[in-house]
Every structure is written in structure tokens, then in C-alpha cells.
Design a protein around this motif. Structure first.
Motif, PDB file in Angstrom:
ATOM      1  N   ARG A  31     -16.158 -13.428  -2.253  1.00  0.00           N
ATOM      2  CA  ARG A  31     -15.943 -12.056  -2.711  1.00  0.00           C
ATOM      3  C   ARG A  31     -14.622 -11.928  -2.957  1.00  0.00           C
ATOM      4  NH1 ARG A  31     -20.745 -11.800  -4.894  1.00  0.00           N
ATOM      5  NH2 ARG A  31     -22.460 -11.801  -3.701  1.00  0.00           N
ATOM      6  N   LYS A  32     -14.098 -10.812  -3.554  1.00  0.00           N
ATOM      7  CA  LYS A  32     -12.714 -10.381  -3.753  1.00  0.00           C
ATOM      8  C   LYS A  32     -12.338  -9.025  -3.462  1.00  0.00           C
ATOM      9  CE  LYS A  32     -12.005 -14.187  -6.133  1.00  0.00           C
ATOM     10  NZ  LYS A  32     -11.028 -15.264  -5.526  1.00  0.00           N
ATOM     11  N   VAL A  33     -11.264  -9.071  -2.535  1.00  0.00           N
ATOM     12  CA  VAL A  33     -10.926  -7.748  -2.185  1.00  0.00           C
ATOM     13  C   VAL A  33     -10.846  -6.558  -3.489  1.00  0.00           C
ATOM     14  CG1 VAL A  33     -10.068  -8.606  -0.148  1.00  0.00           C
ATOM     15  CG2 VAL A  33      -8.465  -8.178  -2.287  1.00  0.00           C
ATOM     16  N   PRO A  34     -11.066  -5.433  -3.116  1.00  0.00           N
ATOM     17  CA  PRO A  34     -10.915  -4.302  -4.320  1.00  0.00           C
ATOM     18  C   PRO A  34      -9.531  -4.426  -4.979  1.00  0.00           C
ATOM     19  CG  PRO A  34     -10.803  -3.324  -2.420  1.00  0.00           C
ATOM     20  CD  PRO A  34     -11.549  -4.669  -1.996  1.00  0.00           C
ATOM     21  N   ILE A  35      -9.394  -4.058  -6.200  1.00  0.00           N
ATOM     22  CA  ILE A  35      -8.182  -4.028  -7.072  1.00  0.00           C
ATOM     23  C   ILE A  35      -7.617  -2.823  -6.855  1.00  0.00           C
ATOM     24  CG2 ILE A  35      -6.926  -3.973  -9.309  1.00  0.00           C
ATOM     25  CD1 ILE A  35      -9.237  -6.003 -10.311  1.00  0.00           C
ATOM     26  N   VAL A  36      -6.567  -2.365  -6.232  1.00  0.00           N
ATOM     27  CA  VAL A  36      -5.545  -1.175  -5.832  1.00  0.00           C
ATOM     28  C   VAL A  36      -4.888  -0.794  -6.841  1.00  0.00           C
ATOM     29  CG1 VAL A  36      -4.765   0.248  -4.186  1.00  0.00           C
ATOM     30  CG2 VAL A  36      -6.423  -1.313  -3.523  1.00  0.00           C
ATOM     31  N   THR A  37      -4.747   0.498  -7.423  1.00  0.00           N
ATOM     32  CA  THR A  37      -3.819   0.710  -8.395  1.00  0.00           C
ATOM     33  C   THR A  37      -3.260   2.074  -8.283  1.00  0.00           C
ATOM     34  OG1 THR A  37      -4.917  -0.634 -10.044  1.00  0.00           O
ATOM     35  CG2 THR A  37      -3.241   0.817 -10.803  1.00  0.00           C
ATOM     36  N   LEU A  38      -1.985   2.467  -8.256  1.00  0.00           N
ATOM     37  CA  LEU A  38      -1.141   3.560  -8.046  1.00  0.00           C
ATOM     38  C   LEU A  38      -1.304   4.216  -9.361  1.00  0.00           C
ATOM     39  CD1 LEU A  38       0.117   5.698  -6.080  1.00  0.00           C
ATOM     40  CD2 LEU A  38       2.091   4.315  -6.681  1.00  0.00           C
ATOM     41  N   GLU A  39      -1.943   5.328  -9.854  1.00  0.00           N
ATOM     42  CA  GLU A  39      -2.111   6.024 -11.041  1.00  0.00           C
ATOM     43  C   GLU A  39      -0.974   6.978 -11.070  1.00  0.00           C
ATOM     44  OE1 GLU A  39      -4.093   4.858 -13.409  1.00  0.00           O
ATOM     45  OE2 GLU A  39      -4.674   3.223 -12.116  1.00  0.00           O
ATOM     46  N   THR A  60       6.148  17.737   0.692  1.00  0.00           N
ATOM     47  CA  THR A  60       4.585  16.956   0.211  1.00  0.00           C
ATOM     48  C   THR A  60       4.557  15.954  -0.834  1.00  0.00           C
ATOM     49  OG1 THR A  60       3.576  19.140   0.353  1.00  0.00           O
ATOM     50  CG2 THR A  60       2.133  17.743  -0.652  1.00  0.00           C
ATOM     51  N   ILE A  61       3.865  14.751  -0.736  1.00  0.00           N
ATOM     52  CA  ILE A  61       3.465  13.675  -1.645  1.00  0.00           C
ATOM     53  C   ILE A  61       2.166  13.875  -2.098  1.00  0.00           C
ATOM     54  CG2 ILE A  61       3.611  11.465  -1.894  1.00  0.00           C
ATOM     55  CD1 ILE A  61       5.642  10.970   0.145  1.00  0.00           C
ATOM     56  N   TYR A  62       2.012  13.951  -3.638  1.00  0.00           N
ATOM     57  CA  TYR A  62       0.706  13.991  -4.236  1.00  0.00           C
ATOM     58  C   TYR A  62       0.611  12.488  -4.918  1.00  0.00           C
ATOM     59  CZ  TYR A  62       1.202  19.029  -3.918  1.00  0.00           C
ATOM     60  OH  TYR A  62       1.339  20.252  -3.492  1.00  0.00           O
ATOM     61  N   PHE A  63      -0.412  12.055  -4.800  1.00  0.00           N
ATOM     62  CA  PHE A  63      -0.791  10.618  -5.222  1.00  0.00           C
ATOM     63  C   PHE A  63      -2.307  10.765  -5.747  1.00  0.00           C
ATOM     64  CE2 PHE A  63      -2.135  10.846  -0.792  1.00  0.00           C
ATOM     65  CZ  PHE A  63      -3.452  10.021  -1.035  1.00  0.00           C
ATOM     66  N   ASP A  64      -2.339   9.532  -6.621  1.00  0.00           N
ATOM     67  CA  ASP A  64      -3.706   9.106  -7.264  1.00  0.00           C
ATOM     68  C   ASP A  64      -3.768   7.741  -6.996  1.00  0.00           C
ATOM     69  OD1 ASP A  64      -6.020   8.625  -8.471  1.00  0.00           O
ATOM     70  OD2 ASP A  64      -5.159   9.528 -10.615  1.00  0.00           O
ATOM     71  N   LEU A  65      -4.723   7.224  -6.062  1.00  0.00           N
ATOM     72  CA  LEU A  65      -4.956   5.971  -6.023  1.00  0.00           C
ATOM     73  C   LEU A  65      -6.177   5.393  -6.530  1.00  0.00           C
ATOM     74  CD1 LEU A  65      -3.018   3.847  -4.406  1.00  0.00           C
ATOM     75  CD2 LEU A  65      -4.404   3.942  -2.482  1.00  0.00           C
ATOM     76  N   LYS A  66      -6.494   4.326  -7.126  1.00  0.00           N
ATOM     77  CA  LYS A  66      -7.727   4.001  -7.807  1.00  0.00           C
ATOM     78  C   LYS A  66      -8.073   2.574  -7.115  1.00  0.00           C
ATOM     79  CE  LYS A  66      -7.935   2.064 -11.777  1.00  0.00           C
ATOM     80  NZ  LYS A  66      -7.973   1.680 -13.375  1.00  0.00           N
ATOM     81  N   LEU A  67      -9.326   2.587  -6.745  1.00  0.00           N
ATOM     82  CA  LEU A  67      -9.909   1.354  -6.043  1.00  0.00           C
ATOM     83  C   LEU A  67     -10.945   0.867  -6.978  1.00  0.00           C
ATOM     84  CD1 LEU A  67      -9.338   3.490  -3.653  1.00  0.00           C
ATOM     85  CD2 LEU A  67      -9.354   1.302  -2.234  1.00  0.00           C
ATOM     86  N   GLY A 175      -0.817   2.616 -14.706  1.00  0.00           N
ATOM     87  CA  GLY A 175      -1.197   2.318 -13.209  1.00  0.00           C
ATOM     88  C   GLY A 175      -0.318   1.158 -12.807  1.00  0.00           C
ATOM     89  N   ILE A 176       0.039   1.111 -11.801  1.00  0.00           N
ATOM     90  CA  ILE A 176       0.748  -0.008 -10.959  1.00  0.00           C
ATOM     91  C   ILE A 176       0.038  -0.948  -9.797  1.00  0.00           C
ATOM     92  CG2 ILE A 176       2.883  -0.878  -9.924  1.00  0.00           C
ATOM     93  CD1 ILE A 176       4.161   1.685 -10.596  1.00  0.00           C
ATOM     94  N   HIS A 177      -0.235  -1.904  -9.931  1.00  0.00           N
ATOM     95  CA  HIS A 177      -1.155  -2.665  -9.026  1.00  0.00           C
ATOM     96  C   HIS A 177      -0.374  -2.937  -7.630  1.00  0.00           C
ATOM     97  CE1 HIS A 177      -4.530  -3.566 -11.636  1.00  0.00           C
ATOM     98  NE2 HIS A 177      -3.747  -3.819 -12.590  1.00  0.00           N
ATOM     99  N   LEU A 178      -1.201  -2.689  -6.548  1.00  0.00           N
ATOM    100  CA  LEU A 178      -0.690  -3.083  -5.054  1.00  0.00           C
ATOM    101  C   LEU A 178      -0.967  -4.413  -5.109  1.00  0.00           C
ATOM    102  CD1 LEU A 178      -0.788   0.200  -5.111  1.00  0.00           C
ATOM    103  CD2 LEU A 178      -1.128  -0.008  -2.741  1.00  0.00           C
ATOM    104  N   VAL A 179       0.063  -5.243  -4.725  1.00  0.00           N
ATOM    105  CA  VAL A 179      -0.236  -6.737  -4.591  1.00  0.00           C
ATOM    106  C   VAL A 179      -0.268  -6.904  -3.170  1.00  0.00           C
ATOM    107  CG1 VAL A 179       0.801  -7.132  -6.620  1.00  0.00           C
ATOM    108  CG2 VAL A 179       2.303  -7.191  -4.787  1.00  0.00           C
ATOM    109  N   ARG A 180      -0.725  -8.176  -2.693  1.00  0.00           N
ATOM    110  CA  ARG A 180      -1.039  -8.684  -1.363  1.00  0.00           C
ATOM    111  C   ARG A 180       0.158  -8.699  -0.666  1.00  0.00           C
ATOM    112  NH1 ARG A 180      -3.809 -14.318   0.664  1.00  0.00           N
ATOM    113  NH2 ARG A 180      -3.369 -13.935   3.007  1.00  0.00           N
ATOM    114  N   SER A 181       0.532  -8.368   0.476  1.00  0.00           N
ATOM    115  CA  SER A 181       1.813  -8.515   1.109  1.00  0.00           C
ATOM    116  C   SER A 181       1.247  -9.073   2.466  1.00  0.00           C
ATOM    117  CB  SER A 181       2.532  -7.343   1.357  1.00  0.00           C
ATOM    118  OG  SER A 181       1.733  -6.182   1.813  1.00  0.00           O
ATOM    119  N   GLY A 182       2.175  -9.770   3.282  1.00  0.00           N
ATOM    120  CA  GLY A 182       1.704 -10.490   4.472  1.00  0.00           C
ATOM    121  C   GLY A 182       0.753 -11.579   4.521  1.00  0.00           C
ATOM    122  N   ALA A 183       0.255 -11.796   5.502  1.00  0.00           N
ATOM    123  CA  ALA A 183      -0.897 -12.805   5.544  1.00  0.00           C
ATOM    124  C   ALA A 183      -2.112 -12.345   5.969  1.00  0.00           C
ATOM    125  CB  ALA A 183      -0.244 -13.991   6.419  1.00  0.00           C
ATOM    126  N   ALA A 184      -2.802 -11.988   4.941  1.00  0.00           N
ATOM    127  CA  ALA A 184      -4.008 -11.403   5.361  1.00  0.00           C
ATOM    128  C   ALA A 184      -5.221 -12.624   5.552  1.00  0.00           C
ATOM    129  CB  ALA A 184      -4.570 -10.530   4.193  1.00  0.00           C
TER     130      ALA A 184
END
Length: 212
Positions: A31-39, A60-67, A175-184
Motif C-alpha cells: 500500500r502507498k501513502v496518500p498523495i498530498v498536494t498544496l493547491e 490568518t493563513i488560508y490553505f487548500d490541501l488535497k489528499l 498544485g505542489i506535491h508535498l514530498v517525503r521528508s525525514g525517515a518514515a
């Protein structure tokens, strides 16, 4: 003779059914972790097109995150933290501004969900000057897959985002993809279980050849 053929047919049906279940079980390990995109990302403090004291004091910060769940099974999200930071004066060290907690929820297979919300920061940012501000968005949490084995994965992703200092909007329109960071630790269970299961699958396949 007929009785022997019937017994052989029963064995073949049993082994074939067991092989199918085994293949489904093995596939559930990958299984793969979901794809997270900052829209979208909008910071009113940086918007120089608005006037008045309200615009200046708006932290305030407004955001739209797509999973997006690209797996053939559903996903249950545990509560996840989304951290917003920025790099003051274009330095290499980020300063955390706020943390948004995303409550747990369920997502069906091959479906996408948008998290559109706002979060209040702890203070006004120090503007670097020069046209663009570099922000940092990090997401950390755990997901559980709705499958036979109920496997869990850790999600640690993030991205640096350029925000226009005049409009307060992120520079990149798409949209900008959030990439894996650290050692999960995403492959611990798979590496520990796959070899014996694979050997069992090979044994069952060879056993099936006896009845062909």
C-alpha cells in the motif's frame, strides 16, 4: 475412477481458492501513502492590494490541501498535524508560525479530499523584501489501510512554497506535491513478512502443477 477425478477437482478448487486469497494478502502489503498536494496558499498579511488596519493585522493563513488515495482500498486517517513555517530574510532556518490539527477521517479508494480551511498564526511575520517569501508546509500523521491485514503507515511530507510578497498568493499556480521528508518507517512490516509469504506462494504454485 470418477471418484478419484472428483477428489482431484476438489483439491484443485481448494488450492486455487487458497492461492487467490494469498495473492490478495500479498498485494495488501504494498500500500502507498496518500498523495498530498498544496493547491492554494494565501497570506493576507502579504497582500499589499488591500488597505486599512484590518489587512495589516490579519495573521490568518488560508490553505487548500488535497489528499488523494491511489490505493484500491480505503484509508483511515488518524489526526494529523499541518505545520506552517517561513524563512525570515531568506535565511536557511525556518520559523514555525502555527500548527493546524486535521481530525481523523475515512477516505474511499481512488478518491480525493480537499481540506480547505484557515489557521491563525502566533504573530506577524518579518517581511524579507525582494518580492517573494518562502514558506514551509509540513504534514505529519498516521494512516491505516482498510484491508485484510490492516497495515499502518507513517506520513511525513513537506514542501517549500514561494509566496508573492505583493498579492499574498503562492507563486506557482498549479498544485505542489508535498514530498517525503525525514525517515518514515514505511517498509518495516513488508520486509519482515514478504519473504516467507513469497516462499509459501511458490510452494502452492508448484503444488498446483501436480494436478495440471
Amino acid at each position: 475412477m470418477a471418484h478419484q477425478c472428483l477428489e482431484s477437482l476438489k483439491i484443485m478448487i481448494y488450492i486455487t481458492g487458497f492461492s487467490v486469497l494469498l495473492i490478495v494478502f500479498i498485494q495488501s502489503l504494498h500500500r502507498k501513502v496518500p498523495i498530498v498536494t498544496l493547491e492554494q496558499l494565501y497570506i493576507p498579511t502579504l497582500n499589499k492590494t488591500t488597505t486599512g488596519a484590518a489587512a495589516i493585522k490579519n495573521n490568518t493563513i488560508y490553505f487548500d490541501l488535497k489528499l488523494y488515495n491511489k490505493n484500491p482500498v480505503g484509508i483511515y486517517y488518524r489526526p494529523m498535524n499541518i505545520t506552517f513555517s517561513y524563512f525570515p530574510n531568506k535565511t536557511t532556518s525556518s520559523v514555525p508560525l502555527c500548527v493546524y490539527t486535521l481530525p481523523g477521517f475515512h477516505q474511499a479508494h481512488h478518491k480525493e479530499i480537499h481540506v480547505r480551511d484557515k489557521v491563525v498564526t502566533g504573530g506577524i511575520m518579518v517581511l524579507p523584501g525582494g518580492g517573494r517569501v518562502v514558506m514551509r508546509v509540513d504534514l505529519v500523521g498516521r494512516v491505516k489501510f482498510k484491508s485484510i491485514a490492516q497495515w499502518k503507515r507513517t506520513v511525513i511530507v513537506g514542501v517549500d512554497v514561494e509566496v508573492d510578497e505583493y498579492t499574498g498568493q503562492k507563486v506557482m499556480k498549479r498544485g505542489i506535491h508535498l514530498v517525503r521528508s525525514g525517515a518514515a518507517p514505511v517498509a518495516t512490516v513488508v520486509l519482515g513478512i514478504c519473504p516467507p509469504v513469497a516462499m509459501l506462494l511458490i510452494f502452492v504454485s508448484l503444488f498446483n502443477l501436480r494436478f495440471l
